[in-house]
Design an enzyme around this catalytic site. Structure first.
Site, PDB file in Angstrom:
ATOM      1  N   SER A 223       1.002  -0.837   0.091  1.00 61.44           N
ATOM      2  CA  SER A 223       0.404  -0.066   0.058  1.00 61.44           C
ATOM      3  C   SER A 223       1.025   1.455  -0.071  1.00 61.44           C
ATOM      4  O   SER A 223       2.187   0.844   0.696  1.00 61.44           O
ATOM      5  CB  SER A 223      -0.638   0.229   1.108  1.00 61.44           C
ATOM      6  OG  SER A 223      -0.087  -0.021   2.654  1.00 61.44           O
ATOM      7  N   ASP A 224       0.186   2.810  -0.595  1.00 55.04           N
ATOM      8  CA  ASP A 224       0.683   3.913   0.051  1.00 55.04           C
ATOM      9  C   ASP A 224       1.014   3.778   2.053  1.00 55.04           C
ATOM     10  O   ASP A 224      -0.086   2.926   1.347  1.00 55.04           O
ATOM     11  CB  ASP A 224       0.450   4.403  -1.398  1.00 55.04           C
ATOM     12  CG  ASP A 224       1.644   6.022  -1.086  1.00 55.04           C
ATOM     13  OD1 ASP A 224       2.330   6.218  -0.409  1.00 55.04           O
ATOM     14  OD2 ASP A 224       1.039   6.832  -2.386  1.00 55.04           O
ATOM     15  N   TRP A 225       1.582   4.543   1.677  1.00 55.01           N
ATOM     16  CA  TRP A 225       1.729   4.989   3.660  1.00 55.01           C
ATOM     17  C   TRP A 225       0.522   5.164   3.511  1.00 55.01           C
ATOM     18  O   TRP A 225       0.168   6.616   3.533  1.00 55.01           O
ATOM     19  CB  TRP A 225       2.611   5.325   3.123  1.00 55.01           C
ATOM     20  CG  TRP A 225       4.622   4.538   3.497  1.00 55.01           C
ATOM     21  CD1 TRP A 225       5.023   4.733   4.710  1.00 55.01           C
ATOM     22  CD2 TRP A 225       4.975   3.265   2.906  1.00 55.01           C
ATOM     23  NE1 TRP A 225       6.138   3.850   4.669  1.00 55.01           N
ATOM     24  CE2 TRP A 225       6.168   3.337   3.629  1.00 55.01           C
ATOM     25  CE3 TRP A 225       4.391   3.540   1.658  1.00 55.01           C
ATOM     26  CZ2 TRP A 225       6.643   2.898   2.821  1.00 55.01           C
ATOM     27  CZ3 TRP A 225       5.107   2.832   1.471  1.00 55.01           C
ATOM     28  CH2 TRP A 225       6.107   1.899   2.258  1.00 55.01           C
ATOM     29  N   GLY A 226      -0.208   4.963   4.385  1.00 56.46           N
ATOM     30  CA  GLY A 226      -1.458   4.702   5.403  1.00 56.46           C
ATOM     31  C   GLY A 226      -3.015   4.833   4.103  1.00 56.46           C
ATOM     32  O   GLY A 226      -3.759   5.185   4.774  1.00 56.46           O
ATOM     33  N   ALA A 227      -2.848   4.000   2.954  1.00 54.35           N
ATOM     34  CA  ALA A 227      -3.115   3.495   2.143  1.00 54.35           C
ATOM     35  C   ALA A 227      -4.671   2.464   2.247  1.00 54.35           C
ATOM     36  O   ALA A 227      -5.744   2.158   1.713  1.00 54.35           O
ATOM     37  CB  ALA A 227      -2.880   2.976   0.952  1.00 54.35           C
TER      38      ALA A 227
END
Length: 831
Positions: A223-227
């Site tokens: 995931s993108d960071w925090g997605a």
């Protein structure tokens, strides 16, 4: 590693251990697992340089030209060499996974992250991205294709739903990712924050099909960071790893979802299998060497000396937009040179946001010009009117108040004011100050010796309670709440608060800025100090006088951190401040003026037709000065060609919207972006996709098509042979571009689309032939009804030339079915 070996490791893990591996252990590391000999794998941002695990100015990196400059090279060999350099940097920093390349497209010229993406065209982006991936992975480091998919603007990027039709998704936005998987065997793919057609990508079926099921992606989907914002829906999707950690919706909640049957253990095993496979590939199991470096179609590119490579890359990416005989400047004939603009002495070498690094050094144009030219040449710098972007506290006249060294003092304080940490720093920009136990307040201070008297402007950036004093006088004092969840803003570029105070030249002033730490507000603190703004009229007059009294003038203009950065899209293409007025004034005073544009994406240039020469430098990286000196003084040819169509004014651009309506950004233009959109609208831009001049001229003489009938070359449909002659007086390089058209097609198509390109070099008067291979995918179109790729038989026009807007040669090829699902071409003569 074989599947059997991975299965044996998997059997050693219980459900708790497996779940633990699926969330990062820290911001940049995956979890370890001693039971199977797995060490943590370290990730790092890396499109323009490998930063490592921390934002620390003492941990420097080789800084490449921006991705838009790499796209402008139209040179896969050089892109692969830059990838090899990233791999060397990664290994030196203990990094296993480089979070690059960014394969999103230049859909709108307003895109805030334009500089981090290669081009507007899926074919050029696919070939460039695949080359960088090969360069990284051939040396045992994993590359990451991001941000999957249709993540092409920044406005509301955490929540926006990009709505588009299936054909456009497949033919345009997915194509670079498909090439990353099929052609370059990328090891990691990162999904974006956005949704596509209403489903957030971390939960999207697009992660399984086409990525894993059709293309055969066998790596890790991160995931993108925090997605990751849900537990069960994302766990049931094909996502493999939630970052960052140690907290995420996949921690203890995923374990409970497995226990109550909402998530099958088989789904978890599949994710862990992929993590173990990646670990084997990067040497993270049993401290082993990488087991499966990705293959390269040719010999593995060995790393070069960074400085020389990056210097060469600057010249290779520079695009000469116009030249009326001014360039190259002859150093032997110069007695004086006026260098105009603040960015000549302080160039913008990289874009803002998560991709930022601390470069090893920065070669400035002003410094490089003085080193290149003879001591007898008078080089005069006039900065012109202020750009308005306040510089960070630091530089000449700024000293650590504790030990007197140049720079600043960083302190971390407890709630009672006790000092928990103190350390010397170079500047007032601290993204990740250390946080010892009990940390309550971050403080930056410096003793400033003003070079100029008058009203100075100071700022402090961050969230929560902040204060800033100068010699005890409060300039900022208040509570400033966080108003966004965007990590690029929260953690990298938080908003600043400003105050003014009158200072006396040569009289020291103590600057102290503080921000209290609060939950969910990051820890970055940014302190800026701007001297009195020069009078506009006086600054313009000084620039004009310098230009008029010199043999030639070089004017630097460009964007700023505020106008072009991750976290927000642009609202205008106009150059900030008085830069247009500066260029006009210098052009009027000096007929031998070169304008150098220092930006990551398109800008309006209302003076472009009056400028004797215009050179696009992009964000050129750490060798900005040396590389530009090579180009301007003729040691190297400007090798770049535009990877994006540049409008004269924003209103002319057929596709520009980046702002969602009711949470939805509709790609209503379908596949018609970039030069395709300009052609459909019958509009003429300022500069076409593919445009770029060198220091010689070329005559295009003929084009012919040779169909590929060899089964050995399954990728190539046909080859276009373009004969051209160097008609100038200097050896040069030309990028020959081939576009296809299908008049009367039964399906909607662009008027023309890029199908292939190749570069050639020739001496003056020499004739050469460029062999441009056109892949089968250039003929395909996606059929939603058939759920697959089709090739329409019939006659295709083949256009060849130096840009999308200048294609002097035309040939034809007849594509016919063989009856067994293959298609062959029959050539027609070209002219």
């Amino acid at each position: 590693m074989t599947q059997e070996e991975i299965a044996r490791l998997l059997d050693k893990l219980d459900p708790r251990q497996k779940v633990r591996l699926l969330t990062g252990a820290t911001t940049w590391r995956t979890a370890d697992e001693p039971a199977v000999g797995l060490r943590p794998m370290t990730m790092s941002d890396g499109p323009a340089g490998v930063r490592g695990e921390s934002w620390d100015e003492r941990n420097t990196s080789a800084l490449l030209p921006s991705a838009s400059a790499v796209g402008a090279m139209w040179d896969e060999d050089l892109a692969e060499r830059l990838g090899a350099l990233l791999a060397v940097e990664a290994k030196a920093k203990g990094v296993d996974v480089v979070l690059a390349p960014t394969l999103n497209l230049h859909r709108s010229p307003l895109g805030g992250r334009h500089f981090e993406c290669y081009s507007e065209d899926p074919e050029l982006t696919a070939r460039t991205g695949a080359a960088l991936i090969r360069g990284i992975q051939a040396h045992g480091v994993a590359a990451t294709a991001k941000h999957y998919v249709a993540n092409d603007s920044e406005t509301d990027r955490l929540t926006v739903s990009v709505d588009l039709d299936e054909r456009t998704l497949r033919e345009v936005y997915l194509l670079p990712f498909e090439a990353a998987v099929r052609a370059a065997r990328v090891r990691v793919v990162m999904c974006g924050y956005n949704a596509v057609n209403g489903t957030t990508l971390a939960e999207s079926p697009l992660l399984a099909r086409p990525l894993k099921e059709e293309w055969g992606f066998d790596g890790v989907l991160v995931s993108d960071w925090g997605a990751v914002r849900s537990t069960v829906p994302t766990a049931l999707a094909a996502l493999d790893l939630a970052m960052p950690g140690p907290e995420s919706p996949w921690d203890n909640r995923l374990g409970r979802a497995i226990e109550d049957g909402r998530v099958p253990m088989a789904a978890v095993d599949e994710k862990v299998t992929r993590l173990l496979r990646l670990a084997g590939r990067v040497g993270a199991l049993h401290r082993s060497a990488p087991t499966d470096p990705a293959p390269s179609p040719g010999p593995v590119v060995e790393p070069e000396e960074p400085g020389a490579l990056l210097r060469r890359a600057v010249a290779a990416g520079c695009v000469l937009l116009g030249n009326r005989g001014v360039l190259p400047l002859d150093p032997a004939s110069l007695t004086s040179l006026a260098v105009i603009g603040a960015q000549a002495a302080d160039p913008r070498v990289q874009g803002g946001g998560s991709a930022g690094v601390h470069p090893r050094h920065v070669s400035t144009p002003l410094g490089a010009f003085r080193e290149t030219l003879a001591p007898t040449v008078r080089v005069v710098h006039a900065p012109g009117p202020a750009l308005g972007a306040p510089p960070f506290l630091g530089g000449p006249g700024c000293h650590d108040p504790r030990d007197g060294r140049p720079g600043t003092l960083l302190r971390v304080l407890a709630a009672d004011g006790a000092e928990l940490y103190a350390g010397h720093r170079e500047s007032g920009r601290q993204i990740e100050p250390p946080l010892p136990p009990g940390a309550h307040t971050v403080e930056i201070s410096a003793r400033l010796l003003p070079a100029a008297g008058g009203t100075w402007t100071f700022g402090v950036g961050g969230f929560g309670r902040m204060s800033l004093t100068v010699d005890g006088t409060p300039l900022v004092d208040g509570v400033f709440p966080r108003e966004t969840d965007d990590p690029a803003v929260v953690h990298v570029n938080p908003p600043s608060q400003y105050g003014e105070i009158a200072l006396t030249a040569g009289r020291p002033a103590l600057v102290v800025a503080r921000r209290e730490l609060a939950e969910e507000t990051g820890r970055a603190i940014l302190v800026t100090a701007a001297p009195p703004r020069p009078d506009r009229a006086t600054a313009l007059a000084e620039a004009v006088d310098a230009a008029r009294s010199a043999d030639a003038a070089v004017v630097f203009v460009g964007t700023t951190q505020d106008s072009e950065s991750e976290g927000h899209d642009r609202t205008t293409l106009a150059l900030p401040g008085d830069q247009d007025a500066l260029v006009r004034a210098v052009i009027a005073a000096q007929p031998r003026t070169v304008v150098v544009v220092n930006s990551g994406g398109p800008v309006e240039m209302p003076w472009r037709t009056d400028a004797p020469a215009v050179l696009l430098a992009w964000f050129p990286g750490q060798e900005a000065g040396t590389g530009l000196a090579d180009v301007l003084f003729g040691a190297a040819e400007p090798g770049g060609r535009l990877p994006t169509t540049w409008p004269a004014i924003l209103a002319d651009a057929p596709v520009s919207a980046t702002r969602p309506v009711d949470g939805v950004l509709r790609y209503a233009e379908g596949p018609h972006i970039g030069h395709r959109a300009w052609l459909r609208e019958h509009r003429a831009p300022a500069y076409w996709f593919g445009h770029g001049l060198g220091y010689t001229t070329w005559g295009y003489e003929s084009a012919s098509v040779t169909p590929s009938t060899e089964m050995a070359d399954e990728e190539t449909a046909f080859t276009v042979s373009v004969r051209l002659r160097n008609t100038g007086g200097r050896r040069g390089r030309e990028v020959v571009q081939v576009y296809l058209a299908r008049p009367g097609s039964a399906v909607e198509r662009p008027v023309r689309w890029l199908a292939g390109y190749a570069s050639v070099e020739a001496a003056p008067g020499e004739t050469v032939t460029a062999a441009v291979r056109v892949p089968h995918r250039a003929l395909h179109h996606w059929s939603p009804r058939e759920r697959g790729w089709l090739t329409e038989p019939g006659t295709y026009e083949v256009h060849a030339g130096p840009s999308a807007g200048r294609l002097p040669l035309v040939a034809s090829v007849e594509i016919r079915s063989t009856g067994d699902g293959r298609f062959l071409g029959e050539r027609f003569p070209g002219h």
